[in-house]
Design an enzyme around this catalytic site. Structure first.
Site, PDB file in Angstrom:
ATOM      1  CB  CYS B 161      -0.694  -0.458   1.066  1.00 53.53           C
ATOM      2  SG  CYS B 161      -1.917  -1.355   1.428  1.00 53.53           S
ATOM      3  CB  THR B 261      -1.422  -7.209   9.548  1.00 57.50           C
ATOM      4  OG1 THR B 261      -1.683  -8.193  10.972  1.00 57.50           O
ATOM      5  CG2 THR B 261      -1.757  -8.478   8.543  1.00 57.50           C
ATOM      6  CG  HIS B 294      -2.423   4.297   5.611  1.00 56.78           C
ATOM      7  ND1 HIS B 294      -2.168   4.488   2.730  1.00 56.78           N
ATOM      8  CD2 HIS B 294      -2.599   3.851   5.982  1.00 56.78           C
ATOM      9  CE1 HIS B 294      -2.407   3.491   3.399  1.00 56.78           C
ATOM     10  NE2 HIS B 294      -2.663   2.994   4.632  1.00 56.78           N
ATOM     11  CB  THR B 298      -8.166  -0.436   9.997  1.00 49.84           C
ATOM     12  OG1 THR B 298      -6.759  -0.189   9.881  1.00 49.84           O
ATOM     13  CG2 THR B 298      -8.598  -1.065   8.660  1.00 49.84           C
ATOM     14  N   PRO B 299      -9.692   0.075  12.604  1.00 51.56           N
ATOM     15  CG  PRO B 299     -11.014  -1.076  13.609  1.00 51.56           C
ATOM     16  CD  PRO B 299     -10.460  -1.213  12.941  1.00 51.56           C
ATOM     17  CD  GLU B 305      -2.172   8.319   8.585  1.00 53.90           C
ATOM     18  OE1 GLU B 305      -3.770   7.801   8.947  1.00 53.90           O
ATOM     19  OE2 GLU B 305      -2.052   9.261   7.877  1.00 53.90           O
ATOM     20  CE  LYS B 326      -5.535   4.465   1.079  1.00 56.94           C
ATOM     21  NZ  LYS B 326      -4.763   5.805   1.589  1.00 56.94           N
ATOM     22  CG  HIS B 331      -6.529   0.797   1.228  1.00 52.88           C
ATOM     23  ND1 HIS B 331      -5.430   1.668  -0.087  1.00 52.88           N
ATOM     24  CD2 HIS B 331      -6.169   0.278   2.290  1.00 52.88           C
ATOM     25  CE1 HIS B 331      -4.773   1.346   0.575  1.00 52.88           C
ATOM     26  NE2 HIS B 331      -3.959   0.887   1.916  1.00 52.88           N
ATOM     27  CG  PHE B 390      -1.185  -5.178   6.108  1.00 53.56           C
ATOM     28  CD1 PHE B 390      -2.119  -4.025   6.374  1.00 53.56           C
ATOM     29  CD2 PHE B 390      -2.157  -6.445   5.314  1.00 53.56           C
ATOM     30  CE1 PHE B 390      -3.529  -4.238   6.929  1.00 53.56           C
ATOM     31  CE2 PHE B 390      -3.629  -6.416   5.973  1.00 53.56           C
ATOM     32  CZ  PHE B 390      -4.037  -5.003   6.674  1.00 53.56           C
TER      33      PHE B 390
END
Lengths: 411, 403
Positions: B161, B261, B294, B298-299, B305, B326, B331, B390
C-alpha cells in the site's frame, strides 16, 4: 560529498548449495545445479530441467518456531539474509535498526503464493479460509517478514524489473547509502520456481529445449537454445565505508558504479538493443570513474538465449573494442541457470569471490564455439587472475539493462 | 541540486474518470462505494467495494483483455497526465531520458483469476499466452513505454500500500541526480478476489461504507483505479515552457520491522518517515497546510496515524486539515498513494481541501481536524501525503506550491 559504499557480508541460497563457500567451491569445481525438476508436475510440458534449491535447512538460520508459516521465498530470503548479516557481524540487538534498510529485487515477488491462495478460494468456501493462509498475498510479503525478523527499521523496498530486478535493487541501495539515507542495507534478490514462473517462460517461448533440441544451459555456445530457469536468494550487506571501518568489519569489495538503460516495449531492431546494452555498461563505468582499460573481468548476463547472448557479446565488443579479446568473461548461468530477478545478485557474489580469491570460474559445457562471439570466454577450467575492477551485466528480452562495477577496496 | 516539479496529472478513480470528474466528486464528497460487480460475493459477509465506474476504453493495447485491467487504467491516467504536461504529442526530446516508475500491489492478477474460474481443475488453467504476457509486473512499464515512447530507466514498485509513494521517491532521486529529465510515475490496481478475500478474512473490510477516524469505523473498503504524475527536472520543464502544477520537495521512508499486519502501536515508523520527509524538504512542520492521511478506516491504522501525526507536529497537529480521501474512493492499495499525491497537487492548485466523508461520531483517540463531510477553502503551500503498508512499509511524500 558522496559516501563510499562497501560490501561486508554475503549470503547464498542457490542450486549449487547454501552458504558462500559451497556456492563458490562448486562453481570452481565446475559443478552444475541443474537437474530435472522435482517440485513441479511438468508431465504435460516439454521442458523439464531447472536449477532448484535442494539442500536448504531454513531452521538452521531462522529457527523452527513459526517456520511452517513461511513460504519458500521467505525461507530463501530469510536464510540468505541471516547468513549475510552474520557474515558481516552486524549487531542483532536492535542497536542498528534505525540505520538499517532492506532493498530486494524480485520479478514476481510472491505471485505464486497469491495465486495458490486464489486456487484455494475457488475450491473452498472462501470466507472460511484461515487468514494465516493469506499473509503472502502482497507481492512483497517475503521482504516484510525479513524486516520483522531482523528488526529492520530504516526503510524497506521491493523492486521488480524482470531479469535486472536484483541488480536494480543493489544499485538503488548503493545510491541510498551514498545519499546517507541508511548506514547499512540488506540488498539482493529472491526468486522461487513455481508453475506460474514456469508457464510464463514456457508460453513466451524462452526455455531451452522448446524447439525440440536437447535441454541445456549453454551461454554463448553455438548450440544455445534458450535458458534453464532457476531459483534462489543472494544477499549482500552494503555498508557505508566509514561505518564499516569504525566497527572493524571485514570489507570484501567496494561498489563503485551503477548504470541502467531500457530499450522500451517496442520491437526495436537488434542494433538499438545493442546500443542500449552498451550504454548501460558505459554509464556504470562512468559512475565508477573506472576506465574501460582497467576492467579486469566481466561477469556476463549470458543465459543461453540466442538473440540476447549475441547482443551482449556485440555490446561488449563495441564498448571495449580490441580490449574485448583481452578481458576474461565468465557466465555462471552455465552452472546455476537463469534465476531471473535474483541473477544479478548471484553474479555480484561470484564476482566478489573472484576479487577475494583471484580466481574466475569457467563456463561449463562450452563445446561449440559461436564464430560471431569474439570474447575471451573462460572455458575448461577456472582462470587465476588478480582482479581490481569487475563489470557485472544483467540484461533481458524485455529491454532492461543494468550493470554494476565492483572493485577491490583501495584505501 | 535540481528542483523537481509536477507538470501533469491523470486519474481513474471510483468517483470519476479523469482529473476533472474525480476532483469535482472529491469536493462534493461523493461516496464511491457500490455492490461488487466483477465477481460473485455471495459466500462472503461483505459485498461492497469501490469499483471504477463509467470507464470507457477507446484504445488498443498489445495483448489486450476484454475486461478492465490495470494496463487500461494506467494507460488512460498516463495519457491524461501527458496531455496536460504537453508531452503527449511532443516527441522531439531525448526519450532515453524519460523514465517510468509504477507502483502496484497485485499487478495483473485479475486476468489469471478470470481464466482459472472457467476451469478450476488445475492451477495451470489460469494461464494462456496473454496471461503469461501481462502477468509479470513489468508488463505495465512495457505497455507505457511502448505507447508513449518513454525509453529511460524503469521501475516497478512492489511495496503493497505504499507502492505509489515509493515510485515517486525513486523518480525524485533520479531527477535530482540528473539521470533523467522526465519520469511518468504513479500506480495502478484492480480488485482481485484474492485481495478481497485476504482483507475480508482478516476482518478488515467495512460492510457498507468507509468511515476513517469515526468512532464507529469498521474497516477499509477496497478500491481500484490509477493515478499518474508527470515529474520533471525544473530546468527541463522551464526550458520547454511547461506549466508547473507543484514542486515535489521531499520524501521519507521507514519500516516498522514490527508485525506482518499490525502497525507499531506508537507509530514509530510513521513518525520516522514523516520527520525524514520534512527534513529532506527542509521545511518546518508548522509550514504543512494539508495532510492527506493514509486513513484507511481500520481501528488500528487511524488511531496509530493520529498518534504519529501528533508526535511529529505537536500542538500544531490540531491546526492542520487532515483528510482521508479513502472515505470516498476506498483503498486503492498499490495505487493509493499515487492517487493521493495527485490529490495533494490539486489541493495546492485549487486551494480547496477535500473532506473525510461518512464522519459522524468523534473518537476521543482520533481528535484532529479531519475536514468532516464538507470540503473547505484553504490556501495551502505545502501538502504531505502519508502511506503505510501492511508489514510496516512506510513512505511519505511532500508537495509544495511553486513560489
Amino acid at each position: 560529498m558522496k559516501k563510499r559504499v562497501v560490501i561486508t557480508g554475503l549470503g547464498v541460497v542457490s542450486p549449487l548449495g547454501c552458504g558462500k563457500e559451497a556456492f563458490w567451491n562448486n562453481l570452481l569445481d565446475g559443478k552444475s545445479g541443474i537437474a530435472p525438476m522435482s517440485t513441479l508436475d511438468l508431465s504435460p510440458y516439454k521442458c523439464k530441467l531447472g536449477g532448484e534449491v535442494r539442500d536448504l535447512k531454513p531452521e538452521v538460520y531462522l529457527g523452527s518456531k513459526g517456520l511452517k508459516y513461511l513460504n519458500k521465498g521467505t525461507r530463501f530470503l530469510g536464510s540468505a539474509a541471516k547468513m549475510a548479516i552474520d557474515d558481516a557481524r552486524l549487531p542483532t540487538d536492535g542497536s542498528l535498526s534505525e540505520q538499517m534498510g532492506i532493498v530486494i529485487g524480485s520479478s514476481l515477488g510472491n505471485f505464486s503464493e497469491t495465486t495458490d491462495y486464489f486456487y484455494e478460494i475457488i475450491r473452498n468456501n472462501p470466507s472460511e479460509l484461515s487468514p494465516m493462509l493469506s499473509y503472502d498475498v502482497a507481492l512483497n510479503s517475503s521482504i516484510n517478514y525479513v524486516s520483522v525478523i531482523f528488526k529492520i527499521k530504516g526503510l524497506a523496498r521491493t523492486v521488480s524489473a524482470g531479469f535486472t530486478s536484483s541488480t536494480d535493487a543493489i544499485g538503488d541501495a548503493y545510491k541510498m547509502i551514498q545519499r546517507d539515507m541508511a548506514q547499512v542495507i540488506v540488498a539482493g534478490g529472491v526468486e522461487q520456481i513455481s508453475i506460474d514462473l514456469y508457464l510464463i517462460f514456457y508460453l513466451r517461448g524462452l526455455l531451452s529445449g522448446l524447439d525440440g533440441t536437447q535441454e541445456a544451459s549453454l551461454p554463448f555456445d553455438k548450440e544455445r537454445n534458450g535458458f534453464v530457469m532457476a531459483e534462489g536468494s543472494y544477499v549482500v550487506i552494503l555498508e557505508e565505508f566509514q561505518h564499516a571501518l569504525d566497527r572493524g568489519a571485514h570489507i570484501y569489495a567496494e561498489v563503485k558504479g551503477f548504470g541502467n538503460t531500457f530499450v522500451g516495449g517496442k520491437d526495436h531492431p537488434a542494433e538499438v538493443r545493442m546500443c542500449r546494452a552498451e550504454k548501460a555498461m558505459r554509464e556504470a563505468l562512468e559512475d565508477a570513474e573506472v576506465k574501460k582499460e582497467d576492467v579486469d573481468f566481466i561477469s556476463a548476463n549470458a543465459n543461453g538465449c540466442k538473440m540476447q547472448d549475441a547482443i551482449e557479446a556485440k555490446a561488449i565488443q563495441s564498448l571495449f573494442g580490441a580490449g574485448s579479446i583481452r578481458i576474461p568473461v565468465s557466465a555462471i548461468k552455465s552452472n546455476i541457470g537463469e534465476s531471473y530477478g535474483t541473477a544479478g545478485a548471484a553474479q555480484l557474489i561470484s564476482s566478489i569471490m573472484s576479487i577475494n580469491t583471484g580466481k574466475i570460474p569457467h563456463i561449463m559445457n562450452h563445446t561449440k564455439k559461436d564464430q560471431t562471439i569474439n570474447l575471451n570466454l573462460i572455458i575448461d577450467k577456472p582462470l587465476k587472475k588478480e582482479i581490481q575492477n569487475t563489470l557485472i551485466n544483467t540484461m533481458d528480452y524485455d529491454g532492461n539493462n543494468s550493470c554494476l562495477v565492483v572493485s577491490r577496496l583501495c584505501k | 541540486m535540481s528542483k523537481v516539479v509536477i507538470t501533469g496529472l491523470g486519474l481513474v478513480t471510483p468517483v470519476g474518470v479523469g482529473v476533472r470528474q474525480s476532483w469535482e466528486s472529491f469536493i462534493q464528497g461523493r461516496n464511491g462505494a457500490n455492490e461488487m460487480k466483477s465477481f460473485d460475493t455471495s459466500k462472503y459477509k461483505v459485498h461492497r467495494s469501490c469499483e471504477a465506474k463509467n470507464f470507457q476504453w477507446d484504445f488498443e493495447l498489445k495483448n489486450q483483455i476484454k475486461e478492465n485491467t490495470i494496463h487500461k487504467y494506467v494507460y488512460c491516467a498516463a495519457r491524461e497526465a501527458l496531455q496536460e504536461s504537453g508531452l503527449l504529442h511532443d516527441k522531439k526530446f531525448n526519450r532515453e531520458r524519460f523514465g517510468i516508475a509504477i507502483g502496484t500491489l497485485a499487478a495483473e492478477l485479475t486476468p489469471f483469476e478470470r481464466l482459472l474460474r472457467l476451469d478450476t481443475s488445475k492451477k495451470d488453467n489460469g494461464f494462456d499466452k496473454i496471461v503469461a504476457a501481462v502477468y509479470p509486473p513489468n508488463s505495465i512499464t512495457n505497455i507505457l513505454s511502448k505507447n508513449f515512447d518513454f525509453e529511460g530507466p524503469t521501475m516497478i514498485s512492489l511495496n503493497a500500500c505504499s507502492s505509489g509513494n515509493h515510485a515517486i521517491a525513486w523518480a525524485y532521486d533520479r531527477l535530482v541526480d540528473n539521470k533523467v529529465d522526465v519520469v511518468m510515475v504513479g500506480g495502478g490496481d484492480m480488485i482481485p478476489q484474492t485481495e478481497f478475500t485476504h482483507f475480508h478474512n482478516l476482518k478488515a473490510l467495512a460492510p457498507e461504507r468507509c468511515q476513517p477516524f469515526d468512532k464507529n469505523r469498521q474497516g477499509l473498503m477496497i478500491g481500484e483505479g490509477a493515478g499518474i504524475l508527470i515529474m520533471e527536472r525544473y530546468e527541463f520543464a522551464k526550458k520547454r515552457g511547461a506549466a508547473i502544477i507543484a514542486e515535489m520537495v521531499g520524501y521519507g521512508l521507514s519500516c516498522d520491522g514490527f508485525h506482518m499486519t499490525a502497525p507499531h502501536p506508537e507509530g514509530d515508523g510513521a513518525v520516522k518517515c514523516m520527520s525524514d520527509a520534512l527534513k529532506m524538504a527542509n521545511i518546518s512542520s508548522a509550514d504543512i497546510g494539508y495532510i492527506n492521511a493514509h486513513g484507511t478506516g481500520t481501528p488500528h491504522n487511524d488511531k496509530t496515524e493520529t498518534t504519529a501525526i501528533k508526535r511529529v507536529f505537536g500542538e500544531g497537529a490540531y491546526r492542520i486539515p487532515c483528510s482521508s480521501t479513502k472515505s470516498m474512493i476506498g483503498h486503492l492499495m498499490g495505487a493509493a498513494s499515487a492517487v493521493e499525491s495527485v490529490v495533494c497537487c490539486l489541493v495546492l492548485r485549487h486551494g480547496v481541501v477535500p473532506p473525510t466523508i461518512n464522519y459522524e461520531i468523534p473518537d476521543p483517540e482520533c481528535d484532529l481536524d479531519y475536514v468532516p463531510n464538507a470540503a473547505r477553502e484553504v490556501k495551502v503551500d505545502h501538502a504531505l501525503n502519508n502511506s503505510f503498508a501492511f508489514g510496516g512499509n512506510n513512505a511519505t511524500t511532500i508537495f509544495s506550491r511553486m513560489g
